[in-house]
Scaffold this motif. Sequence first.
Motif, PDB file in Angstrom:
ATOM      1  N   ALA A  22       8.110 -32.129  -1.900  1.00 15.05           N
ATOM      2  CA  ALA A  22       8.378 -30.683  -1.960  1.00 15.05           C
ATOM      3  C   ALA A  22       7.930 -30.044  -0.669  1.00 15.05           C
ATOM      4  N   PRO A  23       8.504 -28.892  -0.326  1.00 20.71           N
ATOM      5  CA  PRO A  23       7.927 -28.155   0.806  1.00 20.71           C
ATOM      6  C   PRO A  23       6.528 -27.667   0.430  1.00 20.71           C
ATOM      7  N   SER A  24       5.658 -27.579   1.407  1.00 18.55           N
ATOM      8  CA  SER A  24       4.275 -27.174   1.166  1.00 18.55           C
ATOM      9  C   SER A  24       4.227 -25.809   0.479  1.00 18.55           C
ATOM     10  N   GLY A  25       3.477 -25.734  -0.614  1.00 11.68           N
ATOM     11  CA  GLY A  25       3.326 -24.479  -1.342  1.00 11.68           C
ATOM     12  C   GLY A  25       4.212 -24.362  -2.567  1.00 11.68           C
ATOM     13  N   ALA A  26       5.106 -25.329  -2.770  1.00 16.22           N
ATOM     14  CA  ALA A  26       6.025 -25.260  -3.917  1.00 16.22           C
ATOM     15  C   ALA A  26       5.293 -25.503  -5.241  1.00 16.22           C
ATOM     16  N   GLY A  27       4.120 -26.134  -5.165  1.00 19.98           N
ATOM     17  CA  GLY A  27       3.337 -26.368  -6.381  1.00 19.98           C
ATOM     18  C   GLY A  27       3.311 -27.830  -6.807  1.00 19.98           C
ATOM     19  N   LYS A  28       3.598 -28.704  -5.883  1.00 21.32           N
ATOM     20  CA  LYS A  28       3.667 -30.143  -6.195  1.00 21.32           C
ATOM     21  C   LYS A  28       2.311 -30.690  -6.664  1.00 21.32           C
ATOM     22  N   THR A  29       1.252 -30.354  -5.973  1.00 22.01           N
ATOM     23  CA  THR A  29      -0.078 -30.856  -6.357  1.00 22.01           C
ATOM     24  C   THR A  29      -0.452 -30.346  -7.751  1.00 22.01           C
ATOM     25  N   THR A  30      -0.200 -29.067  -7.987  1.00 19.88           N
ATOM     26  CA  THR A  30      -0.506 -28.474  -9.291  1.00 19.88           C
ATOM     27  C   THR A  30       0.269 -29.193 -10.389  1.00 19.88           C
ATOM     28  N   LEU A  31       1.551 -29.409 -10.161  1.00 19.40           N
ATOM     29  CA  LEU A  31       2.397 -30.064 -11.175  1.00 19.40           C
ATOM     30  C   LEU A  31       1.983 -31.513 -11.414  1.00 19.40           C
ATOM     31  N   LYS A 138      10.868 -16.477  -0.834  1.00 20.63           N
ATOM     32  CA  LYS A 138       9.823 -15.451  -0.857  1.00 20.63           C
ATOM     33  C   LYS A 138       8.593 -15.948  -1.630  1.00 20.63           C
ATOM     34  N   GLU A 139       8.865 -16.584  -2.762  1.00 19.49           N
ATOM     35  CA  GLU A 139       7.770 -17.105  -3.600  1.00 19.49           C
ATOM     36  C   GLU A 139       7.047 -18.261  -2.895  1.00 19.49           C
ATOM     37  N   LEU A 140       7.809 -19.095  -2.191  1.00 21.29           N
ATOM     38  CA  LEU A 140       7.185 -20.215  -1.460  1.00 21.29           C
ATOM     39  C   LEU A 140       6.187 -19.671  -0.437  1.00 21.29           C
ATOM     40  N   ALA A 142       4.755 -16.740  -0.442  1.00 22.71           N
ATOM     41  CA  ALA A 142       3.630 -16.071  -1.115  1.00 22.71           C
ATOM     42  C   ALA A 142       2.630 -17.108  -1.621  1.00 22.71           C
ATOM     43  N   ARG A 143       3.108 -18.231  -2.163  1.00 22.94           N
ATOM     44  CA  ARG A 143       2.196 -19.249  -2.700  1.00 22.94           C
ATOM     45  C   ARG A 143       1.413 -19.926  -1.584  1.00 22.94           C
ATOM     46  N   LEU A 144       2.120 -20.209  -0.508  1.00 20.07           N
ATOM     47  CA  LEU A 144       1.466 -20.901   0.605  1.00 20.07           C
ATOM     48  C   LEU A 144       0.386 -20.014   1.218  1.00 20.07           C
ATOM     49  N   GLY A 146      -0.978 -17.405  -0.295  1.00 17.29           N
ATOM     50  CA  GLY A 146      -1.939 -17.091  -1.367  1.00 17.29           C
ATOM     51  C   GLY A 146      -2.946 -18.203  -1.580  1.00 17.29           C
ATOM     52  N   ARG A 147      -2.563 -19.447  -1.315  1.00 25.11           N
ATOM     53  CA  ARG A 147      -3.494 -20.563  -1.505  1.00 25.11           C
ATOM     54  C   ARG A 147      -4.684 -20.441  -0.544  1.00 25.11           C
ATOM     55  N   GLY A 148      -4.423 -19.834   0.619  1.00 26.95           N
ATOM     56  CA  GLY A 148      -5.508 -19.530   1.563  1.00 26.95           C
ATOM     57  C   GLY A 148      -6.162 -20.744   2.194  1.00 26.95           C
ATOM     58  N   VAL A 177      12.648 -27.058 -10.707  1.00 24.86           N
ATOM     59  CA  VAL A 177      12.357 -25.747 -10.114  1.00 24.86           C
ATOM     60  C   VAL A 177      11.035 -25.255 -10.713  1.00 24.86           C
ATOM     61  N   ASN A 178      10.055 -25.094  -9.845  1.00 20.00           N
ATOM     62  CA  ASN A 178       8.739 -24.681 -10.329  1.00 20.00           C
ATOM     63  C   ASN A 178       8.628 -23.157 -10.304  1.00 20.00           C
ATOM     64  N   ALA A 179       9.304 -22.525 -11.285  1.00 21.56           N
ATOM     65  CA  ALA A 179       9.148 -21.074 -11.461  1.00 21.56           C
ATOM     66  C   ALA A 179       8.031 -20.916 -12.484  1.00 21.56           C
ATOM     67  N   ASP A 180       8.353 -21.234 -13.749  1.00 24.86           N
ATOM     68  CA  ASP A 180       7.330 -21.201 -14.789  1.00 24.86           C
ATOM     69  C   ASP A 180       6.621 -22.568 -14.816  1.00 24.86           C
ATOM     70  N   LEU A 181       5.311 -22.537 -14.649  1.00 21.58           N
ATOM     71  CA  LEU A 181       4.538 -23.779 -14.518  1.00 21.58           C
ATOM     72  C   LEU A 181       4.644 -24.665 -15.756  1.00 21.58           C
ATOM     73  N   TYR A 182       4.677 -24.037 -16.932  1.00 24.68           N
ATOM     74  CA  TYR A 182       4.709 -24.809 -18.187  1.00 24.68           C
ATOM     75  C   TYR A 182       6.042 -25.533 -18.324  1.00 24.68           C
TER      76      TYR A 182
HETATM   77  P1  ADP Z   1       1.831 -27.981  -2.855  1.00 20.00           P
HETATM   78  O1  ADP Z   1       1.009 -29.141  -3.332  1.00 20.00           O
HETATM   79  O2  ADP Z   1       3.292 -28.164  -3.152  1.00 20.00           O
HETATM   80  O3  ADP Z   1       1.588 -27.636  -1.426  1.00 20.00           O
HETATM   81  P2  ADP Z   1       0.126 -26.367  -4.605  1.00 20.00           P
HETATM   82  O4  ADP Z   1       0.157 -27.137  -5.872  1.00 20.00           O
HETATM   83  O5  ADP Z   1      -1.113 -26.404  -3.786  1.00 20.00           O
HETATM   84  O6  ADP Z   1       1.409 -26.701  -3.703  1.00 20.00           O
HETATM   85  O7  ADP Z   1       0.472 -24.856  -4.999  1.00 20.00           O
HETATM   86  C1  ADP Z   1       0.502 -23.809  -4.025  1.00 20.00           C
HETATM   87  C2  ADP Z   1      -0.069 -22.526  -4.671  1.00 20.00           C
HETATM   88  O8  ADP Z   1       0.873 -22.063  -5.648  1.00 20.00           O
HETATM   89  C3  ADP Z   1      -1.387 -22.754  -5.390  1.00 20.00           C
HETATM   90  O9  ADP Z   1      -2.221 -21.637  -5.159  1.00 20.00           O
HETATM   91  C4  ADP Z   1      -0.974 -22.854  -6.866  1.00 20.00           C
HETATM   92  O10 ADP Z   1      -2.003 -22.418  -7.726  1.00 20.00           O
HETATM   93  C5  ADP Z   1       0.244 -21.921  -6.935  1.00 20.00           C
HETATM   94  N1  ADP Z   1       1.269 -22.316  -7.937  1.00 20.00           N
HETATM   95  C6  ADP Z   1       1.707 -23.557  -8.240  1.00 20.00           C
HETATM   96  N2  ADP Z   1       2.668 -23.514  -9.179  1.00 20.00           N
HETATM   97  C7  ADP Z   1       2.848 -22.205  -9.489  1.00 20.00           C
HETATM   98  C8  ADP Z   1       3.710 -21.492 -10.406  1.00 20.00           C
HETATM   99  N3  ADP Z   1       4.587 -22.124 -11.174  1.00 20.00           N
HETATM  100  N4  ADP Z   1       3.615 -20.159 -10.454  1.00 20.00           N
HETATM  101  C9  ADP Z   1       2.728 -19.500  -9.648  1.00 20.00           C
HETATM  102  N5  ADP Z   1       1.892 -20.090  -8.781  1.00 20.00           N
HETATM  103  C10 ADP Z   1       1.949 -21.430  -8.688  1.00 20.00           C
END
Ligand code: ADP
Length: 217
Positions: A22-31, A138-140, A142-144, A146-148, A177-182
Amino acid sequence: MPPLTKTTDTRRERGDLFVVSAPSGAGKTTLCRRLLSRLEGVEFSVSYTTRAPRKGEVEGVDYHFVSETRFEEMVEAGRFLEWARVHGNFYGTGRDEVIASLEQGIDILLDIDVQGARKVRKLFPGAVFIFILPPSWKELEARLKGRGSEDQERVRLRLANARSELGSVHEYKYAVVNADLYRATEELEAIVLAQRCKISRVLSRPGLLKALRPPLP
Ligand code: ADP
Ligand code: 5GP
């Protein structure tokens, strides 16, 4: 695949390789973390990297953090299944760990970039390739941000790389598509479960074919 009447059963169930990019910030690690906490029999391949640890990252859990010299030595020694330079740092997948786990029937999750995925595709054409998409650019962003975890310049580099990474989505078999995490977690889990239900894998379960043999008349 041997017929159901085969008398000797020496087959072993091998694990599958799941490659997630995934592109960085998409939420791959979280998922990936969520998937691993929900499913048995799947393990995360802890990569080696020359990147500095982020706050909260743990050696041996998130990555093996190594120096560039050590990384080069490992490349020379053939210790990597694949390795690549990503966002200015080196990342590599340990070969022996992955192969040993697959042989024990354990599924392995690789969180690697698109260059690494291309190399793995050549070595393991049967691997399952999954791309995680953010719901919007836009969300990508913001997440990237926002992760700080990265300074402005590194965020800019990761966003620039995201443009080309998104163009590689067609090389993958599945997209989540990682919109809703669940929902995204359920979709990722469904892909792993579907793979485990493939005929070839189910029929390679030790003892299953024997157990299915009807009794002699
Ligand atoms: P990656 O590993 O793809 O770089 P991360 O898992 O670190 O991405 O997620 C990037 C940021 O987005 C983190 O702050 C995470 O908490 C947040 N995030 C991940 N999935 C979602 C989601 N479905 N909705 C909102 N925020 C999310
Ligand atoms: P991060 O620095 O955000 O943890 O990861 C940056 C990128 O490196 C992500 O795209 C991640 O998937 C990728 N990556 C992590 N480990 C490996 C690896 O072992 N090999 C390759 N090729 N990429 C990796």
